[in-house]
Design a protein around this motif. Structure first.
Motif, mmCIF file in Angstrom:
data_model
loop_
_atom_site.group_PDB
_atom_site.id
_atom_site.type_symbol
_atom_site.label_atom_id
_atom_site.label_comp_id
_atom_site.label_asym_id
_atom_site.label_seq_id
_atom_site.Cartn_x
_atom_site.Cartn_y
_atom_site.Cartn_z
ATOM 1 N N THR A 194 60.632 17.602 -20.882
ATOM 2 C CA THR A 194 60.377 17.930 -19.484
ATOM 3 C C THR A 194 60.126 16.652 -18.700
ATOM 4 O O THR A 194 59.249 15.859 -19.059
ATOM 5 C CB THR A 194 59.170 18.874 -19.356
ATOM 6 O OG1 THR A 194 59.438 20.083 -20.077
ATOM 7 C CG2 THR A 194 58.884 19.206 -17.905
ATOM 8 N N GLU A 197 56.601 15.183 -13.266
ATOM 9 C CA GLU A 197 56.630 15.738 -11.918
ATOM 10 C C GLU A 197 56.998 14.655 -10.911
ATOM 11 O O GLU A 197 56.676 13.479 -11.085
ATOM 12 C CB GLU A 197 55.268 16.342 -11.557
ATOM 13 C CG GLU A 197 54.983 17.640 -12.284
ATOM 14 C CD GLU A 197 53.724 18.310 -11.777
ATOM 15 O OE1 GLU A 197 53.106 17.773 -10.835
ATOM 16 O OE2 GLU A 197 53.362 19.366 -12.318
ATOM 17 N N ASN A 198 57.669 15.095 -9.867
ATOM 18 C CA ASN A 198 58.069 14.220 -8.763
ATOM 19 C C ASN A 198 59.112 13.178 -9.165
ATOM 20 O O ASN A 198 59.243 12.139 -8.519
ATOM 21 C CB ASN A 198 56.856 13.537 -8.123
ATOM 22 C CG ASN A 198 55.861 14.554 -7.593
ATOM 23 O OD1 ASN A 198 56.259 15.634 -7.157
ATOM 24 N ND2 ASN A 198 54.589 14.231 -7.643
ATOM 25 N N THR A 199 59.848 13.446 -10.242
ATOM 26 C CA THR A 199 60.989 12.594 -10.576
ATOM 27 C C THR A 199 62.049 12.747 -9.489
ATOM 28 O O THR A 199 62.408 13.858 -9.121
ATOM 29 C CB THR A 199 61.582 13.005 -11.931
ATOM 30 O OG1 THR A 199 60.608 12.770 -12.948
ATOM 31 C CG2 THR A 199 62.849 12.217 -12.251
ATOM 32 N N ALA A 216 60.908 20.564 -13.824
ATOM 33 C CA ALA A 216 59.983 21.477 -13.151
ATOM 34 C C ALA A 216 59.329 20.679 -12.032
ATOM 35 O O ALA A 216 58.132 20.425 -12.033
ATOM 36 C CB ALA A 216 58.951 22.009 -14.128
ATOM 37 N N ASN A 217 60.139 20.262 -11.095
ATOM 38 C CA ASN A 217 59.711 19.286 -10.103
ATOM 39 C C ASN A 217 58.950 19.953 -8.974
ATOM 40 O O ASN A 217 59.339 21.001 -8.487
ATOM 41 C CB ASN A 217 60.956 18.570 -9.552
ATOM 42 C CG ASN A 217 60.648 17.159 -9.104
ATOM 43 O OD1 ASN A 217 59.680 16.939 -8.404
ATOM 44 N ND2 ASN A 217 61.471 16.222 -9.526
ATOM 45 N N THR A 218 57.870 19.313 -8.542
ATOM 46 C CA THR A 218 57.086 19.865 -7.435
ATOM 47 C C THR A 218 57.299 19.078 -6.148
ATOM 48 O O THR A 218 56.650 19.342 -5.145
ATOM 49 C CB THR A 218 55.589 19.857 -7.781
ATOM 50 O OG1 THR A 218 55.189 18.505 -8.064
ATOM 51 C CG2 THR A 218 55.302 20.712 -8.989
ATOM 52 N N GLY A 250 61.339 25.774 -9.639
ATOM 53 C CA GLY A 250 60.662 25.272 -8.443
ATOM 54 C C GLY A 250 61.535 25.397 -7.212
ATOM 55 O O GLY A 250 62.548 26.090 -7.193
ATOM 56 N N ASN A 252 63.744 23.254 -5.186
ATOM 57 C CA ASN A 252 64.366 21.937 -5.311
ATOM 58 C C ASN A 252 65.788 21.891 -4.776
ATOM 59 O O ASN A 252 66.514 22.882 -4.812
ATOM 60 C CB ASN A 252 64.410 21.520 -6.795
ATOM 61 C CG ASN A 252 63.055 21.140 -7.342
ATOM 62 O OD1 ASN A 252 62.380 20.297 -6.772
ATOM 63 N ND2 ASN A 252 62.646 21.766 -8.436
#
Length: 282
Positions: A194, A197-199, A216-218, A250, A252
């Motif tokens: 995984t 985050e924020n990639t 699973a980007n926020t 998410g 995205n």
């Protein structure tokens, strides 16, 4: 039933059935032929526990439907089957070894969590084996060397939405450069990682071993600033560790390279795939 505490050397040559707890303490050594660690029997749930704090050796046919926690050293010289809903936890600093001739099988619906060292002994043509078609979680800093990550050589298509309902194994890598190996080239199963985050952009790195990438980007990314997955195309056409599967959740915007081919694309959420033609295997 009852609690068994092992504080010295104990050899159990016959069948041993545990409904409650076995504790191998710091000076104890338990060698057991046929251990059944009971999870459920009939309609009754026992979820029996085995906690090893020194040396535990399986020489015959062992099964686990409850929870085995290894804090020091486990050696499997016979067979050990981790059954559906069974759990094996190998702690940081602990070793869990399939000796030559020994076979560990993590079955469908079973789980192993490895924070220490999980591996097989190989001596020429003779070897131990660790077969996974449940789930193995390789925690940060762990060494995870197994033999196979699916039940059959020919990986059948995922007929079930839930990987846990198939005989295809799953290894979850908690760090990108995980010290992990599946030694049988054509039985790799699913090895997933995984992204943090924020990639905003994924770039392949030497040593990548996963074949499923989870995003699973926020980040509140926009149509004019999508998450860039275009570099996937450079690694999907070669090597046994190629990324063949992508799961996105998410809210995205995601950009793939033109004509990106994937075995599987899973979308869960309000995901916008921008403009490119992405194909998946039939």
């Amino acid at each position: 039933g009852g609690v068994v505490n092992v504080d010295q050397t104990l050899n159990v040559l016959d069948n041993m059935k545990n409904y409650e707890a076995i504790n191998v303490n710091e000076k104890g050594e338990l060698t057991v032929s046929n251990l059944t660690n009971v999870g459920t029997e009939g309609y009754v749930t026992y979820n029996a526990t085995v906690v090893n704090n020194n040396l535990l050796t399986f020489t015959g046919a062992g099964t686990n439907g409850g929870v085995i926690t290894n804090n020091k050293k486990v050696e499997v010289e016979g067979t050990l089957e981790n059954l559906s809903k069974g759990a094996i936890n190998n702690a940081k600093g602990a070793t869990f070894i399939a000796q030559v001739g020994g076979v560990v099988t993590n079955k469908m619906g079973a789980s192993m969590t490895n924070s220490g060292e999980l591996y097989c002994i190989i001596e020429g043509a003779d070897k131990g084996q660790i077969a996974n078609y449940g789930t193995i979680t390789a925690e940060e800093g762990a060494l995870t060397y197994i033999t196979t990550n699916q039940k059959d050589e020919k990986q059948t298509e995922l007929l079930e939405d839930n990987i846990d309902d198939t005989n295809i194994g799953r290894i979850i890598l908690k760090e990108r450069g995980s010290n992990m190996s599946v030694s049988t080239a054509n039985m790799q199963g699913i090895i997933e990682y995984t992204l943090p985050e924020n990639t905003s952009k994924w770039v392949p790195e030497e040593g990548d071993k996963f074949n499923k990438l989870i995003l699973a980007n926020t980040a509140n990314n926009k149509v004019n600033n999508p998450i860039d997955l275009t570099a996937l195309k450079s690694v999907t056409s070669e090597g046994i560790t190629k990324v063949i599967s992508v799961e996105i959740s998410g809210d995205n915007y995601v950009k793939f390279a033109n004509d990106q081919a994937l075995k599987e694309l899973i979308i869960d959420g309000n995901v916008n795939v921008l403009g490119q033609q992405v194909s998946t295997a039939k």
